[in-house]
Write a protein that holds these residues in place. Structure first.
Motif, short mmCIF file in Angstrom:
data_model
loop_
_atom_site.label_atom_id
_atom_site.label_comp_id
_atom_site.label_asym_id
_atom_site.label_seq_id
_atom_site.Cartn_x
_atom_site.Cartn_y
_atom_site.Cartn_z
N MET A 110 0.83 -1.19 0.00
CA MET A 110 0.00 0.00 0.00
C MET A 110 0.87 1.24 0.00
N ASN A 111 0.92 1.92 -1.13
CA ASN A 111 1.62 3.18 -1.24
C ASN A 111 3.06 3.10 -0.80
N GLU A 112 3.73 1.97 -1.02
CA GLU A 112 5.13 1.83 -0.63
C GLU A 112 6.01 2.45 -1.69
N GLY A 113 6.04 3.78 -1.72
CA GLY A 113 6.93 4.50 -2.61
C GLY A 113 6.36 4.72 -3.98
N GLN A 114 5.50 3.81 -4.50
CA GLN A 114 5.03 3.93 -5.86
C GLN A 114 3.59 4.42 -5.95
N GLY A 115 2.81 4.33 -4.86
CA GLY A 115 1.45 4.80 -4.88
C GLY A 115 0.57 4.02 -5.84
N GLU A 116 0.72 2.66 -5.88
CA GLU A 116 -0.05 1.85 -6.82
C GLU A 116 -1.54 1.94 -6.52
N ARG A 117 -1.92 2.10 -5.26
CA ARG A 117 -3.33 2.13 -4.88
C ARG A 117 -3.71 3.50 -4.36
N VAL A 118 -4.98 3.82 -4.54
CA VAL A 118 -5.49 5.09 -4.02
C VAL A 118 -5.68 4.98 -2.51
N ILE A 119 -5.23 5.98 -1.79
CA ILE A 119 -5.37 6.02 -0.33
C ILE A 119 -6.72 6.61 0.02
N ARG A 120 -7.51 5.87 0.77
CA ARG A 120 -8.86 6.29 1.17
C ARG A 120 -8.77 7.04 2.50
N VAL A 121 -9.18 8.30 2.48
CA VAL A 121 -9.02 9.18 3.65
C VAL A 121 -10.39 9.65 4.12
N SER A 140 -4.99 15.47 -5.26
CA SER A 140 -3.98 14.42 -5.46
C SER A 140 -4.62 13.19 -6.07
N GLU A 141 -4.04 12.69 -7.16
CA GLU A 141 -4.62 11.56 -7.87
C GLU A 141 -4.62 10.27 -7.05
N ASP A 142 -3.67 10.16 -6.11
CA ASP A 142 -3.56 8.92 -5.35
C ASP A 142 -4.26 8.98 -4.01
N ILE A 143 -5.07 10.03 -3.77
CA ILE A 143 -5.80 10.18 -2.50
C ILE A 143 -7.25 10.45 -2.80
N ASP A 144 -8.13 9.74 -2.11
CA ASP A 144 -9.57 9.92 -2.28
C ASP A 144 -10.19 10.16 -0.91
N VAL A 145 -10.78 11.34 -0.70
CA VAL A 145 -11.49 11.61 0.55
C VAL A 145 -12.86 10.96 0.44
N VAL A 146 -13.01 9.82 1.09
CA VAL A 146 -14.22 9.02 0.92
C VAL A 146 -15.35 9.48 1.81
#
Length: 268
Positions: A38-49, A69-75
């Motif tokens: 999960m987001n280990e340097g490459q941000g492969e998955r979107v982070i749900r905040v 930010s493309e890799d962050i989603d405020v859910v």
């Protein structure tokens, strides 16, 4: 990104420096999501905040900033009274939680969240850099503190740090934590004795945890699989009788392991 004046917005956070040269903002330890990549340097998955605050303007400000930010989603956003049920419903990776709310205080919400299976990473939001609840929140499982009044562009990197298992603290919060663990000479001797219970490999892993490396990065550094590193970290926490990676890192610093590493590198 320009924001309306008069509101409270996210803070710049500095790494909790234990020893050695300055590192990246915000990182200390790893990793709830590390073994899964999960987001280990490459941000492969979107982070749900999810953002929890009693002020609608603050919630909107955080949502606006992070939404860029493309890799962050405020859910979701919520007030304190809605927080626990909303977390159960939307299952965020990271929760930014106001520590002082009139309906339900943040510490109460934090404790409820920590009882969940696979709970989200929680960082407390505060207006006060020297909030008296810092130690209580950290002992209750918070991954750090974010001030509301500093540069908005720093928020996304700090959320990424939290999602990767890092701890974010302000300079004053860092000093508070270090001072709270300074202890007496006897306490330090007892901690050093616990460190001596570790195997040589576990000591190597502990030093790298204290340097802020993720499980995957530790594995790459010493040629171990992430699962093996995770097992070593679990054994380290048990032997040191600490509840978190940040407490293990502080103990490593007080026991002089990082100084030993630095002397070894200089001598080598």
């Amino acid at each position: 990104m320009a924001l309306p004046s008069g509101g409270c917005y996210p803070a710049v956070w500095l790494e909790l420096q234990l020893s050695g040269p300055p590192g990246p903002i915000g990182a200390l330890g790893s990793s709830r999501h590390g073994p899964d990549g999960m987001n280990e340097g490459q941000g492969e998955r979107v982070i749900r905040v999810m953002v929890v605050d009693d002020e609608a303007l603050v919630r909107s400000g955080f949502q606006l900033i992070l939404g860029a930010s493309e890799d962050i989603d405020v859910v979701a956003t919520a007030s304190g009274g809605e927080a626990v049920e909303t977390v159960r419903r939307v299952r965020p990776d990271v929760v930014l939680l106001d520590i002082r709310m009139p309906d339900v205080d943040g510490l109460t919400v934090l404790r409820e969240l920590r009882t969940m299976p696979d709970p989200p990473v929680v960082a407390m939001l505060t207006t006060f850099d020297a909030d008296e609840y810092i130690l209580t929140a950290l002992h209750s499982g918070a991954a750090g503190f974010l001030l509301k009044d500093t540069e908005p562009e720093q928020l996304a990197p700090l959320v990424r740090t939290l999602a990767a298992g890092g701890v974010v603290l302000s300079p004053k919060a860092s000093r508070t934590l270090l001072h709270s663990h300074s202890g007496t000479g006897t306490a330090v001797d007892e901690e050093a004795a616990r460190v001596r219970l570790l195997t040589a490999r576990e000591r190597d892993v502990l030093v790298l945890v204290a340097e802020g490396l993720s499980n995957a990065d530790i594995g790459a550094r010493i040629h171990l699989g992430a699962g093996t590193v995770k097992d070593h970290v679990s054994a380290i926490l048990t032997k040191l009788r600490v509840a978190s990676r940040v407490q293990a890192a502080l103990l490593a610093q007080r026991a002089g392991l990082l100084d030993e590493r630095l002397r070894s590198e200089v001598g080598g």
